[in-house]
Scaffold this motif. Structure first.
Motif, PDB file in Angstrom:
ATOM      1  N   GLN A  54       0.827  -1.202   0.000  1.00  0.00           N
ATOM      2  CA  GLN A  54       0.000   0.000   0.000  1.00  0.00           C
ATOM      3  C   GLN A  54       0.864   1.256   0.000  1.00  0.00           C
ATOM      4  N   ILE A  55       1.943   1.219   0.747  1.00  0.00           N
ATOM      5  CA  ILE A  55       2.846   2.376   0.819  1.00  0.00           C
ATOM      6  C   ILE A  55       3.413   2.684  -0.563  1.00  0.00           C
ATOM      7  N   THR A  56       3.887   1.665  -1.270  1.00  0.00           N
ATOM      8  CA  THR A  56       4.488   1.913  -2.577  1.00  0.00           C
ATOM      9  C   THR A  56       3.441   2.363  -3.595  1.00  0.00           C
ATOM     10  N   HIS A  57       2.241   1.815  -3.511  1.00  0.00           N
ATOM     11  CA  HIS A  57       1.168   2.268  -4.407  1.00  0.00           C
ATOM     12  C   HIS A  57       0.862   3.732  -4.157  1.00  0.00           C
ATOM     13  N   ASP A  58       0.663   4.090  -2.877  1.00  0.00           N
ATOM     14  CA  ASP A  58       0.296   5.466  -2.542  1.00  0.00           C
ATOM     15  C   ASP A  58       1.421   6.442  -2.888  1.00  0.00           C
ATOM     16  N   ALA A  59       2.664   6.043  -2.658  1.00  0.00           N
ATOM     17  CA  ALA A  59       3.787   6.936  -2.934  1.00  0.00           C
ATOM     18  C   ALA A  59       3.863   7.285  -4.415  1.00  0.00           C
ATOM     19  N   ALA A  60       3.709   6.283  -5.280  1.00  0.00           N
ATOM     20  CA  ALA A  60       3.741   6.552  -6.717  1.00  0.00           C
ATOM     21  C   ALA A  60       2.547   7.399  -7.138  1.00  0.00           C
ATOM     22  N   ALA A  61       1.374   7.129  -6.554  1.00  0.00           N
ATOM     23  CA  ALA A  61       0.176   7.889  -6.911  1.00  0.00           C
ATOM     24  C   ALA A  61       0.292   9.346  -6.465  1.00  0.00           C
ATOM     25  N   MET A  62       0.874   9.582  -5.308  1.00  0.00           N
ATOM     26  CA  MET A  62       1.088  10.949  -4.839  1.00  0.00           C
ATOM     27  C   MET A  62       2.117  11.671  -5.701  1.00  0.00           C
ATOM     28  N   LEU A 119      14.064  12.577 -10.060  1.00  0.00           N
ATOM     29  CA  LEU A 119      13.649  11.546  -9.108  1.00  0.00           C
ATOM     30  C   LEU A 119      12.843  10.456  -9.806  1.00  0.00           C
ATOM     31  N   ILE A 120      11.886  10.847 -10.636  1.00  0.00           N
ATOM     32  CA  ILE A 120      11.069   9.861 -11.355  1.00  0.00           C
ATOM     33  C   ILE A 120      11.949   9.024 -12.282  1.00  0.00           C
ATOM     34  N   GLY A 121      12.916   9.674 -12.926  1.00  0.00           N
ATOM     35  CA  GLY A 121      13.834   8.933 -13.782  1.00  0.00           C
ATOM     36  C   GLY A 121      14.672   7.944 -13.003  1.00  0.00           C
TER      37      GLY A 121
END
Length: 295
Positions: free
Chosen positions: A176-184, A201-203
């Motif tokens: 859930q943490i990794t899903h939310d972090a990418a979505a944010m 950072l995204i790269g």
């Protein structure tokens, strides 16, 4: 501009694909539909625009779309608040570039650090939209000591989540943490698409983490306002903490996070134990803390 057009295309088509005719209040004729969700012509009809116009929008041409059209699309595609904001941000990004784009801050004023230090019995810190921790009180540095122990700088919770193996043990709800972090982070990319630090950072995450690439490709967006964080701290063990995230009116783009535990709970006792440990190890915890600065 091509990146924005691609983002618009993928976002609208992915949101369209998840809405069934039944969810949209349309009759489903037969069982031979070639698309998993709504057809383009169905979206156009429900949104009150021509099919040709909607096809142009979904191809990435959101520039010039009126607020009423964007509202109609958000309603038709049943977007939540975060998705609606992202749609409007994409429309702005598709238009003429603003004359002055404000760069997200990398520092906080000393007065903000003083506020954090005044919150003595709860972990509290300030982050920017890239999830860099810009300032924190002693208890927050103790709570997030595994994150601060990561040698990469600036201290960044999303980089830690995806690139540090210790994150899987630190966050008990790791998926859930990794899903939310990418979505944010995607929501922030809609707000500040030209931020060079965010692009880097995204790269970095995209090239080094297959999981991030999967999460990023989902096109999900999410607000981070309140909820429950389940952590495993290496010193005090498991903690179930309520969090509140509040934007700072005097510091646009910065967010104050505060964690608390219900009085008398095991997590409240663990926080007290952590505070005692932090006081004993204050010198080590503050040695590499973010430095507040004017600007």
């Amino acid at each position: 501009m091509e990146d924005v057009r691609a983002d618009i295309k993928e976002f609208l088509s992915s949101r369209r694909a998840r809405i069934t005719p039944e969810q949209a209040g349309l009759p489903a004729y037969g069982g031979n539909r070639r698309v998993p969700g709504l057809r383009r012509e169905e979206v156009a009809m429900l949104a009150g625009v021509s099919v040709d116009y909607y096809v142009r929008l979904e191809r990435g041409d959101l520039a010039g779309a009126s607020e009423s059209v964007l509202d109609a699309l958000a309603r038709t595609l049943q977007l939540d608040d975060a998705e609606r904001e992202y749609l409007f941000d994409l429309a702005r990004a598709a238009g003429p570039a603003p004359r002055r784009a404000s760069k997200p801050k990398n520092t906080v004023r000393p007065a903000v650090q003083q506020v954090l230090d005044a919150i003595g019995d709860a972990p509290a810190w300030v982050r920017n939209g890239r999830h860099d921790i810009l300032a924190a009180n002693l208890l927050a540095r103790a709570l997030y000591s595994p994150v601060f122990d990561d040698p990469r700088r600036p201290v960044n919770t999303t980089r830690f989540a995806y690139l540090n193996p210790a994150a899987r043990e630190f966050w008990r709800d790791y998926d859930q943490i990794t899903h939310d972090a990418a979505a944010m982070l995607r929501l922030e990319a809609g707000r500040t698409p030209h931020d060079p630090d965010l692009i880097r950072l995204i790269g970095e995450l995209s090239t080094q983490s297959e999981l991030f690439r999967e999460r990023w490709a989902s096109r999900d967006v999410k607000f981070h306002r309140s909820g429950l964080k389940r952590l495993h701290h290496p010193v005090v063990g498991d903690l179930d903490l309520n969090y509140e995230s509040m934007e700072l009116p005097s510091e646009p783009g910065l967010v104050l996070n505060v964690y608390t535990a219900p009085a008398g709970s095991a997590s409240a006792d663990a926080l007290k134990l952590l505070a005692s440990w932090a006081a004993t190890n204050e010198a080590a915890l503050t040695a590499d803390a973010p430095s507040p600065a004017a600007g």
